[in-house]
Write a protein that holds these residues in place. Structure first.
Motif, PDB file in Angstrom:
ATOM      1  N   VAL A  85       0.597  -1.112  -0.131  1.00 25.15           N
ATOM      2  CA  VAL A  85       0.245   0.064  -0.052  1.00 25.15           C
ATOM      3  C   VAL A  85       0.943   1.377  -0.046  1.00 25.15           C
ATOM      4  O   VAL A  85       0.450   1.920  -0.976  1.00 25.15           O
ATOM      5  N   ALA A  86       1.890   1.428   0.526  1.00 23.06           N
ATOM      6  CA  ALA A  86       3.134   2.491   1.471  1.00 23.06           C
ATOM      7  C   ALA A  86       3.404   3.053  -0.458  1.00 23.06           C
ATOM      8  O   ALA A  86       3.747   3.861  -0.092  1.00 23.06           O
ATOM      9  N   PRO A  87       4.486   2.934  -1.036  1.00 21.37           N
ATOM     10  CA  PRO A  87       4.515   2.628  -1.920  1.00 21.37           C
ATOM     11  C   PRO A  87       3.916   3.258  -3.010  1.00 21.37           C
ATOM     12  O   PRO A  87       3.807   4.953  -3.962  1.00 21.37           O
ATOM     13  N   PRO A 104       9.545  12.166  -3.073  1.00 26.05           N
ATOM     14  CA  PRO A 104       9.861  11.613  -1.523  1.00 26.05           C
ATOM     15  C   PRO A 104      10.757  10.395  -1.478  1.00 26.05           C
ATOM     16  O   PRO A 104      10.008   8.924  -1.038  1.00 26.05           O
ATOM     17  N   LEU A 105      11.181  10.980  -0.165  1.00 14.29           N
ATOM     18  CA  LEU A 105      12.077   9.802   0.578  1.00 14.29           C
ATOM     19  C   LEU A 105      13.087   9.111   2.094  1.00 14.29           C
ATOM     20  O   LEU A 105      13.150  11.058   2.335  1.00 14.29           O
ATOM     21  N   ALA A 106      12.776   8.797   2.763  1.00 13.61           N
ATOM     22  CA  ALA A 106      13.242   8.734   4.043  1.00 13.61           C
ATOM     23  C   ALA A 106      14.908   8.785   3.926  1.00 13.61           C
ATOM     24  O   ALA A 106      15.150   8.522   2.806  1.00 13.61           O
ATOM     25  N   CYS A 107      15.185   9.660   3.938  1.00 15.06           N
ATOM     26  CA  CYS A 107      17.223   9.612   4.579  1.00 15.06           C
ATOM     27  C   CYS A 107      17.972   9.235   6.308  1.00 15.06           C
ATOM     28  O   CYS A 107      17.042   9.696   7.200  1.00 15.06           O
ATOM     29  N   MET A 108      18.610   9.082   6.092  1.00 17.89           N
ATOM     30  CA  MET A 108      19.546   9.366   7.319  1.00 17.89           C
ATOM     31  C   MET A 108      20.475  10.172   6.940  1.00 17.89           C
ATOM     32  O   MET A 108      21.814   9.712   6.465  1.00 17.89           O
ATOM     33  N   PRO A 109      20.323  11.250   8.319  1.00 17.62           N
ATOM     34  CA  PRO A 109      21.692  12.473   7.500  1.00 17.62           C
ATOM     35  C   PRO A 109      22.515  12.046   8.387  1.00 17.62           C
ATOM     36  O   PRO A 109      22.896  10.858   9.666  1.00 17.62           O
ATOM     37  N   GLU A 110      23.408  12.427   7.866  1.00 22.33           N
ATOM     38  CA  GLU A 110      25.042  11.689   9.251  1.00 22.33           C
ATOM     39  C   GLU A 110      25.418  13.172   9.955  1.00 22.33           C
ATOM     40  O   GLU A 110      24.928  14.290   9.283  1.00 22.33           O
ATOM     41  N   GLU A 111      26.503  12.784  10.432  1.00 23.34           N
ATOM     42  CA  GLU A 111      26.808  13.964  11.577  1.00 23.34           C
ATOM     43  C   GLU A 111      27.291  15.162  10.738  1.00 23.34           C
ATOM     44  O   GLU A 111      27.061  16.454  11.620  1.00 23.34           O
ATOM     45  N   VAL A 118      18.348   4.754   1.071  1.00 22.50           N
ATOM     46  CA  VAL A 118      17.791   3.701   0.996  1.00 22.50           C
ATOM     47  C   VAL A 118      17.476   3.103   0.976  1.00 22.50           C
ATOM     48  O   VAL A 118      16.050   3.162   0.171  1.00 22.50           O
ATOM     49  N   GLY A 119      18.286   2.632  -0.783  1.00 19.84           N
ATOM     50  CA  GLY A 119      16.686   2.025  -2.109  1.00 19.84           C
ATOM     51  C   GLY A 119      15.867   0.788  -1.653  1.00 19.84           C
ATOM     52  O   GLY A 119      15.493  -0.294  -2.249  1.00 19.84           O
ATOM     53  N   SER A 120      15.532   0.741  -0.733  1.00 19.52           N
ATOM     54  CA  SER A 120      14.689  -0.769  -0.199  1.00 19.52           C
ATOM     55  C   SER A 120      13.771  -0.848  -1.153  1.00 19.52           C
ATOM     56  O   SER A 120      12.658  -1.930  -1.318  1.00 19.52           O
ATOM     57  N   ASN A 121      12.570  -0.268  -2.238  1.00 16.73           N
ATOM     58  CA  ASN A 121      11.449   0.410  -2.407  1.00 16.73           C
ATOM     59  C   ASN A 121      10.398  -0.653  -1.462  1.00 16.73           C
ATOM     60  O   ASN A 121       9.821  -1.330  -1.797  1.00 16.73           O
ATOM     61  N   PHE A 122      10.112  -0.454  -0.197  1.00 19.80           N
ATOM     62  CA  PHE A 122       9.216  -1.461   0.765  1.00 19.80           C
ATOM     63  C   PHE A 122       9.486  -2.180   0.883  1.00 19.80           C
ATOM     64  O   PHE A 122       8.952  -3.066   1.141  1.00 19.80           O
ATOM     65  N   GLY A 123      11.061  -2.849   0.368  1.00 15.00           N
ATOM     66  CA  GLY A 123      10.893  -4.203   0.767  1.00 15.00           C
ATOM     67  C   GLY A 123       9.777  -4.941  -0.876  1.00 15.00           C
ATOM     68  O   GLY A 123       9.833  -6.445  -0.548  1.00 15.00           O
ATOM     69  N   ARG A 124       9.676  -4.589  -1.807  1.00 16.34           N
ATOM     70  CA  ARG A 124      10.180  -5.121  -2.937  1.00 16.34           C
ATOM     71  C   ARG A 124      11.104  -5.940  -3.782  1.00 16.34           C
ATOM     72  O   ARG A 124      11.850  -5.500  -4.094  1.00 16.34           O
ATOM     73  N   THR A 125      10.366  -6.315  -4.869  1.00 15.26           N
ATOM     74  CA  THR A 125      11.738  -6.429  -5.500  1.00 15.26           C
ATOM     75  C   THR A 125      12.656  -6.008  -6.552  1.00 15.26           C
ATOM     76  O   THR A 125      13.350  -6.757  -6.158  1.00 15.26           O
ATOM     77  N   GLY A 126      12.214  -5.198  -7.231  1.00 17.91           N
ATOM     78  CA  GLY A 126      12.891  -4.730  -7.895  1.00 17.91           C
ATOM     79  C   GLY A 126      13.542  -2.814  -6.964  1.00 17.91           C
ATOM     80  O   GLY A 126      13.335  -2.141  -6.107  1.00 17.91           O
ATOM     81  N   HIS A 127      14.843  -2.709  -7.606  1.00 19.22           N
ATOM     82  CA  HIS A 127      15.406  -1.676  -7.032  1.00 19.22           C
ATOM     83  C   HIS A 127      14.364  -0.367  -7.595  1.00 19.22           C
ATOM     84  O   HIS A 127      13.831  -0.473  -8.459  1.00 19.22           O
ATOM     85  N   PRO A 128      14.291   0.386  -6.900  1.00 24.51           N
ATOM     86  CA  PRO A 128      13.038   1.542  -6.931  1.00 24.51           C
ATOM     87  C   PRO A 128      13.921   2.076  -8.046  1.00 24.51           C
ATOM     88  O   PRO A 128      15.359   2.800  -8.424  1.00 24.51           O
ATOM     89  N   ALA A 129      13.009   2.939  -9.378  1.00 21.75           N
ATOM     90  CA  ALA A 129      13.998   3.870  -9.750  1.00 21.75           C
ATOM     91  C   ALA A 129      14.550   4.549 -10.375  1.00 21.75           C
ATOM     92  O   ALA A 129      15.419   5.049 -10.689  1.00 21.75           O
ATOM     93  N   TRP A 130      14.114   5.820  -8.611  1.00 20.20           N
ATOM     94  CA  TRP A 130      15.498   6.844  -8.211  1.00 20.20           C
ATOM     95  C   TRP A 130      16.689   6.164  -8.460  1.00 20.20           C
ATOM     96  O   TRP A 130      17.532   7.049  -9.394  1.00 20.20           O
ATOM     97  N   GLN A 142      15.337  -6.052   3.901  1.00 21.24           N
ATOM     98  CA  GLN A 142      16.307  -7.098   3.328  1.00 21.24           C
ATOM     99  C   GLN A 142      15.538  -8.277   2.888  1.00 21.24           C
ATOM    100  O   GLN A 142      16.167  -9.182   2.137  1.00 21.24           O
ATOM    101  N   GLU A 143      15.144  -8.479   4.483  1.00 19.37           N
ATOM    102  CA  GLU A 143      15.124 -10.255   4.173  1.00 19.37           C
ATOM    103  C   GLU A 143      13.855 -10.832   2.842  1.00 19.37           C
ATOM    104  O   GLU A 143      13.883 -11.939   3.126  1.00 19.37           O
ATOM    105  N   ARG A 144      13.039  -9.546   2.963  1.00 21.60           N
ATOM    106  CA  ARG A 144      11.870  -9.968   1.758  1.00 21.60           C
ATOM    107  C   ARG A 144      12.486 -10.267   0.083  1.00 21.60           C
ATOM    108  O   ARG A 144      11.241 -10.783  -0.945  1.00 21.60           O
TER     109      ARG A 144
END
Length: 159
Positions: free
Chosen positions: A21-23, A67-74, A82-94, A143-145
């Motif tokens: 749903v989220a994507p 729009p993407l979540a990010c981890m700002p560094e110090e 993180v190209g997680s694509n919500f744990g879906r099979t393909g790499h996200p287009a971005w 990653q496990e999926r």
């Protein structure tokens, strides 16, 4: 967000239903709110820090806003995507877009910043992956999926 609320969001975001749903919902809401607030607000940033990435399409050559979540560094000049694509099979287009054309820009807390993206590999990726999992544990479920290795990028602000 209170610790209980964060744990609840993490649990929900780890589910397969969320991944389906989220994507379709989260990016549309983020783009709309971001536009209406002139770049000052991202709804998803209530849970995780977020950016709007503007990258050039690998095939089209057109600007693509995501729009993407990010981890700002110090250091305040770098961000991890993180190209997680919500744990879906393909790499996200971005991620394909950044691999083809690493020069991009982000909207971060209402500021537009020119950045260069670099795909992380090897030991550097492994160290950042550990930090990402400490930052947002649901990435482990994503990653496990999938059989693909989730891509990690470091964005560095232009001098």
């Amino acid at each position: 967000m209170a610790a209980l609320g964060v744990r609840l969001v993490q649990r929900v975001s780890s589910t397969r239903t969320f991944a389906r749903v989220a994507p379709h919902v989260v990016p549309a809401l983020d783009r709309t709110v971001h536009r209406l607030t002139r770049g000052k607000v991202l709804l998803s940033a209530r849970m995780l820090p977020g950016v709007i990435l503007t990258a050039t399409g690998a095939r089209s050559g057109l600007p693509r806003r995501t729009p993407l979540a990010c981890m700002p560094e110090e250091d305040g000049r770098t961000w991890i995507l993180v190209g997680s694509n919500f744990g879906r099979t393909g790499h996200p287009a971005w991620t394909r877009n950044l691999l083809a054309r690493p020069e991009a820009s982000i909207s971060w807390k209402g500021r537009d910043i020119t950045v260069t993206a670099r795909l992380l590999t090897g030991e550097e990726r492994a160290a950042v992956w550990r930090a990402v999992l400490a930052f947002w544990p649901p990435y482990a479920a994503y990653q496990e999926r999938v059989t693909r290795q989730i891509r990690l990028f470091r964005l560095t602000a232009a001098p």
